[in-house]
Scaffold this motif. Sequence first.
Motif, PDB file in Angstrom:
ATOM      1  N   GLU A  29       0.856  -1.190   0.000  1.00  0.00           N
ATOM      2  CA  GLU A  29       0.000   0.000   0.000  1.00  0.00           C
ATOM      3  C   GLU A  29       0.892   1.241   0.000  1.00  0.00           C
ATOM      4  OE1 GLU A  29      -3.343   0.298  -0.106  1.00  0.00           O
ATOM      5  OE2 GLU A  29      -3.607  -1.867  -0.252  1.00  0.00           O
ATOM      6  N   ASP A  31       0.658   4.101   1.296  1.00  0.00           N
ATOM      7  CA  ASP A  31       0.123   5.034   2.284  1.00  0.00           C
ATOM      8  C   ASP A  31       1.070   6.181   2.623  1.00  0.00           C
ATOM      9  OD1 ASP A  31      -2.195   3.507   2.420  1.00  0.00           O
ATOM     10  OD2 ASP A  31      -1.438   2.308   4.090  1.00  0.00           O
ATOM     11  N   GLU A  32       2.377   5.942   2.598  1.00  0.00           N
ATOM     12  CA  GLU A  32       3.304   7.006   2.990  1.00  0.00           C
ATOM     13  C   GLU A  32       3.775   7.840   1.797  1.00  0.00           C
ATOM     14  OE1 GLU A  32       7.787   6.178   4.061  1.00  0.00           O
ATOM     15  OE2 GLU A  32       6.656   4.350   4.460  1.00  0.00           O
ATOM     16  N   LEU A  33       3.348   7.471   0.584  1.00  0.00           N
ATOM     17  CA  LEU A  33       3.736   8.240  -0.600  1.00  0.00           C
ATOM     18  C   LEU A  33       2.810   9.439  -0.773  1.00  0.00           C
ATOM     19  CD1 LEU A  33       4.488   5.366  -3.132  1.00  0.00           C
ATOM     20  CD2 LEU A  33       6.023   6.467  -1.484  1.00  0.00           C
ATOM     21  N   ILE A  34       3.346  10.513  -1.329  1.00  0.00           N
ATOM     22  CA  ILE A  34       2.591  11.755  -1.519  1.00  0.00           C
ATOM     23  C   ILE A  34       2.392  11.996  -3.008  1.00  0.00           C
ATOM     24  CG2 ILE A  34       2.637  14.257  -1.177  1.00  0.00           C
ATOM     25  CD1 ILE A  34       4.438  13.660   1.313  1.00  0.00           C
ATOM     26  N   TYR A  39      10.255  10.668  -6.395  1.00  0.00           N
ATOM     27  CA  TYR A  39      10.966   9.614  -5.680  1.00  0.00           C
ATOM     28  C   TYR A  39      12.009   9.012  -6.611  1.00  0.00           C
ATOM     29  CZ  TYR A  39       7.048   9.907  -2.450  1.00  0.00           C
ATOM     30  OH  TYR A  39       6.123  10.355  -1.558  1.00  0.00           O
ATOM     31  N   ILE A  58      12.332   4.278   1.147  1.00  0.00           N
ATOM     32  CA  ILE A  58      10.907   4.020   1.363  1.00  0.00           C
ATOM     33  C   ILE A  58      10.720   2.516   1.503  1.00  0.00           C
ATOM     34  CG2 ILE A  58       8.579   4.219   0.387  1.00  0.00           C
ATOM     35  CD1 ILE A  58       9.699   6.950   0.986  1.00  0.00           C
ATOM     36  N   ASP A  59      10.041   2.084   2.560  1.00  0.00           N
ATOM     37  CA  ASP A  59       9.759   0.661   2.741  1.00  0.00           C
ATOM     38  C   ASP A  59       8.665   0.223   1.776  1.00  0.00           C
ATOM     39  OD1 ASP A  59      11.613   0.310   4.802  1.00  0.00           O
ATOM     40  OD2 ASP A  59      10.147   0.861   6.337  1.00  0.00           O
TER      41      ASP A  59
END
Length: 76
Positions: A29, A31-34, A39, A58-59
């Motif tokens: 998921e 979720d932490e990407l904007i 990137y 980024i995990d």
Amino acid sequence: MNENTLSASDWVIFCGCTEEQSNWGDNDEPDELIIGKAYQIEIVEPHKWHTKLKLVNIDGKFNSVCFRQLDEDWAI
């Protein structure tokens, strides 16, 4: 996006991801990407029907269709 042109150290912009795109091929998921943020690619992992991207610091691994590749004219 043509995944054949992606390689480690390339830069991409996250464009958003549907639940179906995220779930396809057991991607993580985002979720932490904007949305709209750039990137850098650490690893490109091609599969038969999709390509996963591992991003620097980024995990997780994410579906490449959720990104747009930046060209050489783009600068940080």
